[in-house]
Design a protein around this motif. Sequence first.
Motif, short mmCIF file in Angstrom:
data_model
loop_
_atom_site.label_atom_id
_atom_site.label_comp_id
_atom_site.label_asym_id
_atom_site.label_seq_id
_atom_site.Cartn_x
_atom_site.Cartn_y
_atom_site.Cartn_z
N SER A 281 -11.58 17.13 -82.40
CA SER A 281 -10.44 18.02 -82.63
C SER A 281 -10.38 19.02 -81.49
N VAL A 283 -9.08 22.94 -80.81
CA VAL A 283 -8.54 24.22 -81.25
C VAL A 283 -8.43 25.11 -80.02
N VAL A 291 -4.11 24.73 -83.62
CA VAL A 291 -4.74 23.42 -83.53
C VAL A 291 -3.91 22.54 -82.60
N PHE A 329 -12.77 24.57 -89.36
CA PHE A 329 -12.25 23.23 -89.08
C PHE A 329 -13.39 22.21 -89.05
#
Length: 462
Positions: A281, A283, A291, A329
Amino acid sequence: MQRWLPWLFLLLFVQALHAQSRRITGVVLDGNTITSLHGVNIRDKTDQKTFTTDSGGRFEISGSSSSVYLEFQLPGYDITHKTILPHQDFSTIFLYKKNPSQQDQKGHMAHDIMTTGAAYPPNLLMPVEIKTHDNETYEEMTGNPMESASASPLSSFTLNANDAAYCNVRRFIMAKQLPPKEAVRIEEMINYFSYPDKIDTGAGSPMTLHTALTTCPWHPGDWLLRIAARAEDLPSDTVLPNNIVLLIDISGSMARSNKLPLLKKAFSVLANQLDPSDKISVVVYAGDVSVALPPTSGNEKSKILDVIHNLTAGGTTAGGAGIEKAFEFAKKNFTPHGNNRIIIATDGDFNVGKTSDEDMRKLVTKYHNWGIYLTCIGVGMGNYKDSKLETLAQWGQGNFVYIDDEEEALRLFNSKNYRKILISMAANARMKAIFNPELVTSYRLIGYENNTGGKRDSHAEY
């Protein structure tokens, strides 16, 4: 994957060694706090003689030339038995309290060197002095003093394998500048390189220790001791699923060519190392947090690379809010039995919300029990906050690197290095070395000034 952890000690040896007579000396320590124990009753089970440790936990007995069998007793502690072999003249004895809740903290001693681990005390406040050098901040550092092996036989420090200082110092040298002394962390300079020490596959331990002793080149008459610990290599076909959250600073200060552009190159290399079982992911933070890439499988490389390549810099720096978002997250997408890690990339120049080094310490200690590790990547110059990133890495149970040029950006996550950056071989581990005062009069640990029983060593309860 290879991980090298060398330590250097400057030793002053006893000039005349005691020989011939069978005189046995030693020290008795609390196995959990590693503090000396006064008044321990020692019984020689061979001839039934009794002895008592002094105020420093030391003892001295006369024994036969054959093996000697000793019993150690102190109220509140388990009775401990120890066999002193004919060739042993000094021994370290550990006693453990009878409280059952403390029994699981027992470590294993081998060759008078121990590694162990424990959780950081969440509310421990360690004041840190910060030095400023041309708007860059570094932790104040004072060299470790010489210690008496008789009064303080134990040296203890955390097993951090950071190497950020090497690249940062190189950046100063390449610019024909003298680095501030606080930037020169000797252990990180040494840890940057690989060494030919071999793994003892038959030892039954995940870590192998190597020692080397030589004369000290800058202090004739003293000796230099190198202790190197190498973790066992993971088989090349080992698949450990990664849950990686890239937390990238895209504030205005990151627009320079030695900041965000270098990070894009580094993370592009990382993206190409990911397996289908991995998820990543992204961020990002500037004035606020957002995000840029939700959890994405490692086999969707083009999607990951598109997000990385399209990052642009602008705005203020809400670093504290970004860290909180990244941990939330990472926890939401937690991978059991996998590697859960946040990689924060920044120059450390936070200016919105929580900004101080102490704010960062308090922030990351909240997440110690989440099973999520933190890697810090520092970039830039002029406003680079080394002290803040060192704080985040230390208290975030992670590691700390620095990217000073394109070559380093491409090297960091290449096929040879990326697993040693991402995967922890031991959590909250530390090393303890005990010196025999019969042989060593005094010693000094070289480096690790921020990781030895002082403001950064949060494991003082061992």
